[in-house]
Enzyme design. Structure first.
Site: not given
Ligand code: BES
Ligand code: ZN
Length: 428
Positions: A241, A258, A293, A320, A396
């Protein structure tokens, strides 16, 4: 509930007439004609036809979305997000589906992030039907033949992987104030990447670049296609992403780890492909997904369009977060919402072609874009920077910078090497 009734009444009509009426499929979000998904799928399928479009005003975006969220998260949140006052559009012990106004989506994301430190994830859908599909298990992915016999080619190409071009791409992308999916700079970043990839592909008639316009938000995804020389109908997807967040369009969010790091790794595989003059037998698609996100929204729309068109995706590699070494092992494969055969293949590639170590862990939910591909029946994997709970604590936030990762891309280099090996051994 008011909106549910017309939907339910419309279902038999939809089922009976869907093929003939595909181009004017009613949009149940707004009750008016939808930006046709089919048209977007054609934009992607016809190489090079879609140039970046002027941004759609975020204000013109549809008002209603449906989310699928773990029922345990609904329970845990309770009054913090007025779930008790809402009637789910579907619910079982595992999953709940709710209708939300688009404006509430961001608020829920923020609340979840605060409550669980990182939002434990939910899917956003532009139709109730799509949300309800989360209740059914994905069809079994077709098994690709995983063999490892391209030693000479892989070794030559691995030597071309270059850390400085990875740091360069991370710097460029993290210089945008934010790549939030509804921000002005978040709309600009994929448009820039479209132009960059177009330049990179000059002189290769087998390569084309397109943007994928999404129906419900202004940020576009980018898709670069290297048409296969022998079996062009077979497709391999490598990408991650391009959006990021620190909670809204106004907050600074460099998103270096990220996920500028995942785009930088994707770009490095492409750069090595071009530098080496590599011509794959199967078709490769390099993708930068919008709005991950916001609930995997970009990849969800693309993967669903591919399935609808019957595209034969042999494998999907999601990149990612690749540049923060948080755990003892170098590469950590997510075991849930991924394909175990492809994960095993990737582990073997690490063993055979690199000196790196690997391990596995569970995300516990569909934590990134691989889940969209898995849901549509395609074999997908996520090689991740660390185990759960050991990932970069700055994601984030405004501190997710290259400097915070030591100004280097030594960790991301490992993922680029794995991805090059994956590409060459699968696309043969
Ligand atoms: N890169 C993260 C996913 C992640 C974070 C995987 C930490 C493993 C450990 C991704 O960009 C993200 O933040 N995903 C969201 C979920 C999505 C369905 C909105 C999350 O994990 O909060
Ligand atoms: Zn991510």
């Amino acid at each position: 509930m008011r909106r549910l009734l017309p939907f339910l009444l419309a279902v038999p009509f939809l089922v009976l007439t869907a093929p003939a009426r595909a181009a004017t499929l009613p949009d149940f979000d707004r009750g008016i004609t939808l930006h046709p998904l089919v048209q977007q799928a054609m934009d992607v399928a016809v190489p090079g036809v879609s140039a970046p479009t002027p941004a759609i005003s975020p204000a013109a975006a549809p008002e209603t979305v449906w989310i699928s969220i773990l029922t345990q998260d609904v329970t845990a949140l309770g009054e913090e997000f007025n779930f008790p006052e809402r009637k789910p559009a579907g619910q079982n012990g595992v999953l709940s589906v709710y209708e939300l106004r688009a404006a509430e989506l961001d608020r829920l994301g923020d609340i979840m992030q605060r409550k669980f430190r990182r939002s434990p994830g939910f899917f956003a859908h532009s139709s109730l039907r799509s949300a309800q599909q989360d209740f059914t298990l994905p069809p079994l992915a077709a098994a690709a033949a995983y063999t490892i016999d391209q030693g000479e080619k892989v070794s030559t190409m691995l030597q071309l992987v270059d850390e400085s071009s990875i740091t360069g791409m991370i710097s460029t992308l993290s210089a945008y104030k934010t790549r939030y999916y509804r921000s002005v700079t978040g709309i600009a970043a994929p448009k820039w990447l479209y132009g960059y990839w177009t330049q990179l592909a000059a002189g290769r008639p087998d390569i084309s670049v397109a943007t994928f316009r999404h129906s419900a938000f202004p940020q576009e995804s980018v898709i670069l296609t290297v048409t296969g020389a022998v079996e062009p109908e077979k497709v391999i997807v490598i990408g991650g992403h391009i959006d990021c967040t620190s909670g809204g369009a106004d907050n600074p969010a460099p998103g270096a780890d990220d996920n500028a790091s995942g785009i930088a790794v994707t770009n490095e595989v492409l750069r090595v492909l071009i530098a080496s003059g590599y011509r794959p037998a199967q078709t490769l698609k390099f993708m930068a997904f919008a709005a991950e996100e916001a609930g995997l929204r970009g990849s969800a729309e693309i993967a669903a369009a591919f399935k609808k068109q019957g595209v034969a995706v042999q494998g999907m590699l999601n990149l990612d977060m690749a540049n923060f070494k948080g755990s003892a092992q170098d590469i950590n494969f997510v075991t849930d919402n991924t394909n175990s055969d492809q994960n095993a293949f990737l582990g073997k590639l690490v063993d055979i072609y690199t000196p790196y170590t690997w391990a596995t862990f569970k995300c516990g939910y569909g934590c990134s874009d691989h889940a969209s591909w898995t849901k549509n029946g395609y074999p997908a994997s996520l090689p991740f920077e660390s185990k759960m709970e050991e990932y970069n604590p700055a994601i984030h936030t405004a501190n997710d910078t290259l400097e915070q990762m030591g100004g280097r891309a030594t960790h991301a280099v490992k993922f680029a090497k794995l991805a090059v090996a994956y590409m060459v051994e699968l696309a043969k």
